[in-house]
Each structure stands twice: as C-alpha cells, then as structure tokens.
Motif scaffolding. Structure first.
Motif, PDB file in Angstrom:
ATOM      1  N   UNK A 178      13.369  61.840   0.541  1.00 37.88           N
ATOM      2  CA  UNK A 178      14.031  63.117   0.251  1.00 37.88           C
ATOM      3  C   UNK A 178      14.836  63.633   1.436  1.00 37.88           C
ATOM      4  N   UNK A 179      14.402  63.264   2.639  1.00 38.28           N
ATOM      5  CA  UNK A 179      15.134  63.730   3.812  1.00 38.28           C
ATOM      6  C   UNK A 179      16.345  62.852   4.126  1.00 38.28           C
ATOM      7  N   UNK A 180      16.528  61.817   3.329  1.00 36.77           N
ATOM      8  CA  UNK A 180      17.662  60.943   3.554  1.00 36.77           C
ATOM      9  C   UNK A 180      17.375  59.811   4.517  1.00 36.77           C
ATOM     10  N   UNK A 181      16.119  59.641   4.876  1.00 38.09           N
ATOM     11  CA  UNK A 181      15.779  58.566   5.802  1.00 38.09           C
ATOM     12  C   UNK A 181      15.661  57.258   5.030  1.00 38.09           C
ATOM     13  N   UNK A 182      16.268  56.207   5.613  1.00 35.53           N
ATOM     14  CA  UNK A 182      16.259  54.923   4.927  1.00 35.53           C
ATOM     15  C   UNK A 182      15.134  54.039   5.446  1.00 35.53           C
ATOM     16  N   UNK A 183      14.445  53.374   4.537  1.00 31.95           N
ATOM     17  CA  UNK A 183      13.444  52.376   4.916  1.00 31.95           C
ATOM     18  C   UNK A 183      13.885  51.049   4.339  1.00 31.95           C
ATOM     19  N   UNK A 184      14.063  50.084   5.193  1.00 33.43           N
ATOM     20  CA  UNK A 184      14.477  48.764   4.729  1.00 33.43           C
ATOM     21  C   UNK A 184      13.239  48.019   4.255  1.00 33.43           C
ATOM     22  N   UNK A 185      13.119  47.895   2.937  1.00 40.48           N
ATOM     23  CA  UNK A 185      11.917  47.262   2.407  1.00 40.48           C
ATOM     24  C   UNK A 185      12.035  45.761   2.433  1.00 40.48           C
ATOM     25  N   UNK A 186      13.263  45.281   2.265  1.00 40.37           N
ATOM     26  CA  UNK A 186      13.388  43.852   2.062  1.00 40.37           C
ATOM     27  C   UNK A 186      14.778  43.420   2.495  1.00 40.37           C
ATOM     28  N   UNK A 187      14.800  42.309   3.166  1.00 42.75           N
ATOM     29  CA  UNK A 187      16.086  41.772   3.533  1.00 42.75           C
ATOM     30  C   UNK A 187      16.002  40.269   3.368  1.00 42.75           C
ATOM     31  N   UNK A 188      16.736  39.766   2.404  1.00 42.33           N
ATOM     32  CA  UNK A 188      16.548  38.355   2.056  1.00 42.33           C
ATOM     33  C   UNK A 188      17.870  37.627   2.185  1.00 42.33           C
ATOM     34  N   UNK A 189      17.829  36.541   2.885  1.00 40.61           N
ATOM     35  CA  UNK A 189      19.030  35.728   3.033  1.00 40.61           C
ATOM     36  C   UNK A 189      19.117  34.792   1.848  1.00 40.61           C
ATOM     37  N   UNK A 190      20.249  34.798   1.203  1.00 44.40           N
ATOM     38  CA  UNK A 190      20.452  33.977   0.006  1.00 44.40           C
ATOM     39  C   UNK A 190      21.443  32.894   0.348  1.00 44.40           C
ATOM     40  N   UNK A 191      21.042  31.672   0.193  1.00 48.37           N
ATOM     41  CA  UNK A 191      21.889  30.569   0.634  1.00 48.37           C
ATOM     42  C   UNK A 191      22.867  30.157  -0.434  1.00 48.37           C
ATOM     43  N   UNK A 192      22.449  30.295  -1.691  1.00 48.11           N
ATOM     44  CA  UNK A 192      23.375  29.899  -2.735  1.00 48.11           C
ATOM     45  C   UNK A 192      22.903  28.724  -3.556  1.00 48.11           C
ATOM     46  N   UNK A 193      21.678  28.275  -3.294  1.00 48.11           N
ATOM     47  CA  UNK A 193      21.166  27.193  -4.127  1.00 48.11           C
ATOM     48  C   UNK A 193      20.050  27.680  -5.045  1.00 48.11           C
ATOM     49  N   UNK A 194      19.913  28.999  -5.187  1.00 46.25           N
ATOM     50  CA  UNK A 194      18.849  29.548  -6.035  1.00 46.25           C
ATOM     51  C   UNK A 194      19.386  29.613  -7.455  1.00 46.25           C
TER      52      UNK A 194
END
Lengths: 329, 487
Positions: free
Chosen positions: B171-187
C-alpha cells in the motif's frame, strides 16, 4: 467351624489357580505371541546396533533373552516371581520393584484419595437416592450418574486442563511437584497438593457416578424382597430398614466391588496420569509399553492381579465369617 | 395347523408387531426417547457422514494451519481474519502499464503471447509491464503462494534471453521482488510453473528479511490495495541476425491461505476439522457395534455352555472367565496395541475379547435357573436334544438380556478405543474422535486455547456413549421391570 476352614482353603486354591492361569495368559500374550508369531525380539529395540556381537550377546544373556522364550524364560520368570524378583527394566537396568517403589507414593496418594472419596460420595449418593426413590433427587442422581458414565475419563481431564490449567491458569498443567521442588517440607506438601487438585478431581468426577448408580441398583433390587416387606410391616423406620436390613444383605457385592477397585490404587490410572504428567505407576506403565519394556509391564500386571486376588480372598473370608450361607456354595 | 398352534399355546407375535409394541412402551420413557433420538442421529451420521463431509479427513493445506472457524467473523476480534483468497489472474485481467515498441502483444482467452520480432539492429533491453491490483481488507496473513505458467520459444537468436520478474507492491508503494527468472527460450511446454512460497528462506534472504521471520505479514502489512507487477524483459544480444523471441504467459495464481475456514477451522496440517468430525461417527459406530456384538456373542456362548452343561465344563469356563475378569483391561490393551500393531480391527477384537466376562457370568446364572425350570424338563422328557433346547428354549428367554447388553457394552468399547487413540495407539489411517484429541494435544491446541478443536470430538464421544447408555437403560427398564419405580 470346620466348614469355614474348608471354605477358606478351597478359595485359596481357587485363587492360586487363577493367579497361575493369569501369569500364563499374560506371558503368552506379551511374550510368546509377539516373539513366535510376530517375530518381535525385545532386544532389537534397546540394543545399540554399534555394539560388537559379543557385547550384544552379553547384554542379552544378562536379561535372560538368550534362552528360548518358552518354556525356559517362562519357568525362570515364575521362579523369580516366587523369590520376589520382578526382573529388571530393559532400559534403565534397575530392578522393576525399586522403580515401582519410587513411583508408588505418588500413585497411592492420587488414586488412594480418589478411590476413598469416590466410595464415600458414591455410597452416600446411592443410599440417599434409594431412600428417596421416585423423587426428584433420585431422578437427578440417576441422570447425573448416566451422564458421568458416558464422559470419557480423558475428556474430563482434558477439559480441566484446558479450563483451569491453560485458560484460567489456576492450577499447574503438568507434573507432581514444581521444579525445583520447594525445600521446606510444609511448602513441599502444599505444592504437591496444589498439583494434585486437577487429576484428583478428574478421577473423582469420572468414578463416583457409576459407583452411585451401582449401589442404587443393588439396593433397589433388595427392596422388593419379602424380608423388607416384613421389616416395614413391623413398623421399623425406613432408616433402620435401609441400614440394618438392606445394606447387610448387599454387603457381599459391595465388598467385592471395593475389592476390585483396590488394586487400581497401586497400578495407577494410565490416562489421567499421562494427561497430567503425574510421576506415577500408570504413566510409567504406559511409557514402558511404548518401549517394549516387558519386565515392567509384566511386573505391574502381576502386582495388579495378585492384589486383586488377595483382596478378593479377604472379602471371601469376611463374608464366610459374617454369612454362613456362602460357605455351602 | 390349528392343532400345532394350540399345542404351542399362543402364536408368537411377528417381528413388526413386537417392534411396534416395543416403541409403544418406549414412548413412556422420556429417557429412552432421548437416547433413541440421539442414537438415530449418530446412526444417520455414521452412514452419511463421509458423503456429506466437504473434504477427505486428512487432506492437507486446505487453509492456513490452525485456522479459526469461518463463522467466527461474528466476533469482533476475528472480524478481519482473511478467508481463503485466490486470485487467478488470467489474460484480460492484466492491465498493461508500459511497453517497448519492439514488442507485440497477442492476447487470447487463455494466454498472453509476447512476441519480439528482430528485424533490424535493435540490441538492448526491451521491457513490458503488466499490473494487477486487488483489495486486501484483512489482517496480515501468515503465508502466501504464487505460481505463474509460461512457455518460451525462440528462432534464430542464440544469445538472447528474457527475464520474468514478479513484484508485489504494497500500500505504501514499496516493491518486493518475489521472483526473477531467466528464460532462455527453450521452455517449449507448460512444464514447471514459476513458484513463490513466502516461507522460502532464499527469498527472505534476497529481500533482506530475517530468515526466521514470516515474510507475508511484512509485505501485506496493512489493509488496502496491493498490486502484482509482472515485468517481462527481453535482452537482445545478437548481432546481424533476424529472429523471433516468443514468450507465452499463462495464468498467474496468487493464493493466501485463509486464517478462517470451514465450520470448525483446520488443524496443524491445514486439514478440515469438521470433515474429521463427520468421519469419526462412522468409526465409532463400527467400533462400538462390532466390539459389542462380538463380546455379547462370546459371553452368550460361554455363559450358556457353562450354565447348561454344569460340572467340570462349568468350573473350567468359570475359571477362564474369572482369570480374564481380574486382569486390568486398559494396561493390557495398551501393551497389546503396542506389541501387535495399530490395526483398528485387531483392536476391536482385543476390546471385545477382554470385555465379555461380566455378561458371561450373568448368562450363566440365568441359564442355571432356566435349566431347572419345568418347561425345559418337559421338553427334555419329549426327547429334545441339548442343542435344540439351548437354541429354541433357553436363548429366546435370554433375548431381553442380550438386547440390553448389546446396547450397554457399546459405550465401553467406544471409550476404550478412544482412549487408545488418544494415547497415540490408534490406527493411523482411521479418523476417529480419540485421534482428533490426540493430535490436538500433540499440535499444541491446549496452550493456544483452540477449544473448537478439543470440545467437538469430546462432546461427540460423550453424547455417543450417552445415547447408548440411555437407550440401554430404557431397554432394561422395559424388559426387566424389577428396576421400575415402585413404592
């Protein structure tokens, strides 16, 4: 008089046979069937697997587990019993009897008080209900007795624990004395009594209803008998009829019931003691069962049975002296 | 026909007539009616309980562990407890915030396709922002979970990759990065979805939170509007080639397990307690009826044989009965349950075979007097065999006794089973009431004062036992008028 002695002798022989049968039965149930049918070797549970073969053999030999279970171990067990030796705990290695004596005072304090109070309360209520048969008092006693009979012992204990132990915090939730125990003897006794309140009231509440009902039904069954009608026709007051005629005639069953509750004082109340972590025989028995510590289980069973038989024998003798009719059975 | 009827005396009433007669008598017993109605209730519950139960008894993670009952919202202190909250964010619910020109979007019903067509030298980062906002008007939850399905393919872009970032904005506008996934392109298939679990320690460490603190209450710390931000970045690192990078985003699932759930809340595994309670009725019914039938059968057979045969057989059977009678039942049962394994049917058998003794003695004494009665002597004089006399003339006389005993030995058996279960010796596959109390004690329902976990099974047990006791008591009064009030 000869008939009395013959009667007592016959009863002694009967009870001894029952004792022997009970020993055989408990040995079969607790040792023979687990070993031969289910393949449970008790030493499997307490021997350290890292010990060498020889060490394991030595320990097994020390507890007599190297011999065949039946008949060698059984014969040794029975002989030891007659020598007063109940065996050794597999886990602590101490004699069962000395471990028992360590816990016995607590259990006798709890169960003894509970049993005496149960009997007093139950007997009084039962007699009162019978004398006021058909009235509101009677109906209340009967319904209360039925309701209390239905209450599972552990649920009463749990309710007390939840209400008085955790919610209100009036009484301690576990243990026999505080840790560390108070030094002053008077304070120690007070502390013990403080811890006693919850388990004791649990046991009384669970026990007295059924007892009162039993007494009531015993007494009521006598009331229709001819001798009561005669006594009433003579104009005897109800009080005299009840105490001099009815109670005397149901003395046998009541004494038998008392005799059957007495051994419980020593063997303890497994569930109540477990709930309140009471340092007594009942909880010890439960813990020992969980660990396959069969000498303890067998020992407590033996003591229970022998106390039952002795107290029944005493009742038999009392009845044989008081009531000559029983000698002829 | 007539002759044989008159020989037999009165014609025996049919079953229905005697049942009607019985109910007519029962009507006069208030206690009996109470017991009968309770019994009926438990009987029906035992039959339909498992069908009306909303969940399997041990189905885990239906809601947060130790959730309170749903109807607790009527109490002010539980008013802001969150129920189960599930946000299934599908294609049309996303709101596009920002997009690089090089990315094209293709939105259909089930998925969003993001296509990056490389046609010229446009190296560098291309990004895209989606947002989804939701209201959270409750107190901070204990945990939350998030999953996202995606697939990615690429043509001819060997060293390019993409990255999917998911933020939760409070609500205060603070961001929490829950997930950061590198996608290679073979999925190329919807295989492993991206997973966020608020209890994940690496996640807490990355966010700079104490690894032993709960993350969810730190993020969702106040009531208000929260946002889930989905960022997609394509990093084009290829030179002199043309190609396509295609990422397809499926449904995003954001789940907050409820802190209130069901009619009775949940246990420490998040299983529904109400379902366990419903299942328990059948278990108790089976235990009670089976154990009491077996014990009554044993007592009847042994008592009748002992009483009828007399002599040595009588003495021997009495001896066996006494031996078992003087044994302490509960300690023996505990030891045997530990030694023989926790099987419910074995326990029923053990309970039954340790509780027939008193009935056998009663039956024996009745049989002793019946054996000497005139009608038995008469039948014997005609030349009837012993078996015939026992089955046709002695057992019918004992039927009232049998009914009463059948009803009255149910509570004992059920309470014994419950005691064993409470001590942790119950069959682990069986959802009985005793077991509920056991797991309540084990999971710390007492210090937490979770009375809605402790009281229902105990009261169900009590009233179950009570119903049989009352019913049996009424039966006893109907069949054995000796105990009737009389002055």
């Amino acid at each position: 008089m000869a008939s009395l002695w013959r009667y007592i002798a016959k009863r002694c022989v009967d009870r001894l046979l029952v004792l022997l049968m009970a020993l055989i039965l408990s040995f079969i149930l607790l040792r023979v069937i687990p070993y031969y049918v289910l393949g449970i070797d008790p030493s499997f549970f307490f021997l350290n697997p890292h010990m060498t073969e020889e060490q394991q053999k030595l320990i097994r030999k020390r507890f007599g587990l190297d011999e065949p279970v039946f008949p060698n171990q059984f014969v040794r067990y029975v002989f030891n019993l007659f020598k007063g030796d109940l065996g050794y705990s597999l886990y602590t290695g101490r004699p069962v009897i000395s471990e028992l004596l360590e816990r016995l005072p607590n259990t006798v304090l709890l169960l003894g008080t509970a049993t005496v109070l149960q009997i007093i309360v139950g007997l009084t209520i039962g007699i009162v209900a019978t004398m006021k048969r058909g009235s509101k008092v009677d109906a209340t006693v009967v319904s209360l007795g039925l309701f209390l009979n239905a209450f599972p012992a552990f649920f009463v204990g749990l309710l007390f624990l939840l209400l008085f132990g955790y919610y209100l915090g009036w009484f301690p939730i576990a243990g026999t004395v505080s840790r560390p125990p108070p030094k002053d003897p008077l304070a120690y006794i007070l502390d013990l009594l403080y811890h006693l309140v919850l388990p004791l009231s649990t046991l009384i509440i669970v026990g007295f209803g059924g007892f009162a009902l039993l007494i009531r039904s015993l007494l009521v069954s006598q009331l229709g008998q001819d001798y009561i009608i005669t006594a009433r026709a003579k104009g005897l007051p109800e009080r005299v009829v009840m105490f001099k005629h009815v109670l005397k005639n149901v003395l046998g069953p009541i004494l038998t019931i008392l005799a059957l509750t007495f051994p419980g004082i020593v063997s303890g109340a497994v569930i109540t003691e477990t709930i309140f972590s009471w340092y007594g025989v009942g909880r010890w028995l439960f813990d020992a069962s969980m660990q396959f510590d069969f000498p303890i289980v067998q020992g407590v069973l033996f003591i229970y049975i022998i106390l039952t038989l002795i107290s029944l024998l005493i009742v038999d003798i009392i009845l044989g002296v008081v009531d000559p009719r029983v000698r002829l059975e | 026909m007539n002759l044989s009827n008159s020989l037999r005396g009165k014609k025996r009433p049919s079953l229905i007539v005697s049942l009607l007669d019985f109910f007519k008598q029962l009507k006069r017993h208030k206690v009996g009616i109470c017991g009968f109605l309770l019994l009926l209730f438990y009987f029906i519950l035992g039959i339909i309980g498992p069908y009306i139960a909303p969940h399997a008894p041990f189905e885990m993670r239906l809601a947060e562990a130790y959730a309170v009952p749903d109807w607790f919202v009527i109490f002010p202190q539980y008013r802001d407890y969150p129920p189960n909250i599930v946000h299934r964010v599908s294609t049309s619910m996303w709101e596009l915030v920002e997009k690089s020109n090089e990315l094209t979007l293709k939105i259909d019903k089930s998925a969003i396709s993001v296509i990056y067509m490389k046609a010229s030298e446009t190296n560098g980062k291309k990004s895209l922002f989606f947002s989804y906002s939701f209201e959270y008007p409750y107190r901070p939850p204990k945990t939350f979970y998030l999953t996202l399905k995606f697939k990615a393919t690429k043509v001819n872009l060997p060293s390019s990759y993409a990255r999917i970032n998911i933020y939760l904005v409070n609500t205060e506008g603070k961001r929490f990065l829950l997930l950061s996934k590198r996608v290679v392109g073979n999925e190329s298939k919807w295989v492993t979805p991206l997973d966020v679990d608020s209890r994940d320690i690496t996640l807490k460490l990355r966010l700079g939170v104490d690894p032993f603190a709960d993350l969810a209450p730190l993020i969702l710390n106040s009531k208000g509007t929260y946002k889930i931000l989905l960022e997609l970045e394509v990093f084009d690192r290829d030179v002199n080639t043309n190609g396509v990078f295609n990422i397809t985003l499926g449904e995003l699932l954001f789940r907050i397990p409820g802190m209130r759930y069901g009619l009775l809340g949940t246990d420490n595994n998040g299983s529904d307690l109400f379902s366990q309670l419903l299942y328990g009725a059948r278990v108790s019914m089976i235990v009670g009826l089976l154990a009491s039938s077996i014990s009554v059968f044993l007592g009847l057979v042994i008592g009748v044989i002992a009483g009828y045969e007399g002599g040595f057989v009588d003495q021997f059977l009495l001896f066996i009965t006494d031996t078992l009678y003087f044994m302490p039942i509960l300690p023996l049962l505990i030891a045997l349950s530990v030694f023989y394994g926790k099987n419910i049917y074995l326990q029923i058998l053990l309970i039954a075979s340790l509780s027939w003794m008193a009935f056998a003695r009663t039956v024996r004494s009745y049989t002793l007097s019946l054996r000497e009665s005139l009608f038995v002597e008469a039948v014997r004089a005609i030349g009837a065999s012993d078996i015939y006399i026992i089955i046709k003339h002695i057992i019918p006389q004992l039927i009232p006794l049998i009914y009463v005993q059948l009803a009255l030995s149910v509570p004992g058996a059920v309470l014994l089973e419950a005691s064993l279960s409470f001590l942790g010796l119950g069959d682990p596959r069986v959802p009985s009431w005793g077991r509920m109390l056991y797991s309540a004690e084990l999971a710390g329902a007492f210090p937490r004062l979770i009375w809605w976990w402790i009281l229902p099974p105990g009261l169900m047990l009590t009233f179950f036992a009570l119903s049989f006791i009352l019913f049996g008591y009424a039966l006893d009064e109907i069949f054995n008028p000796r105990l009737r009030v009389r002055r």
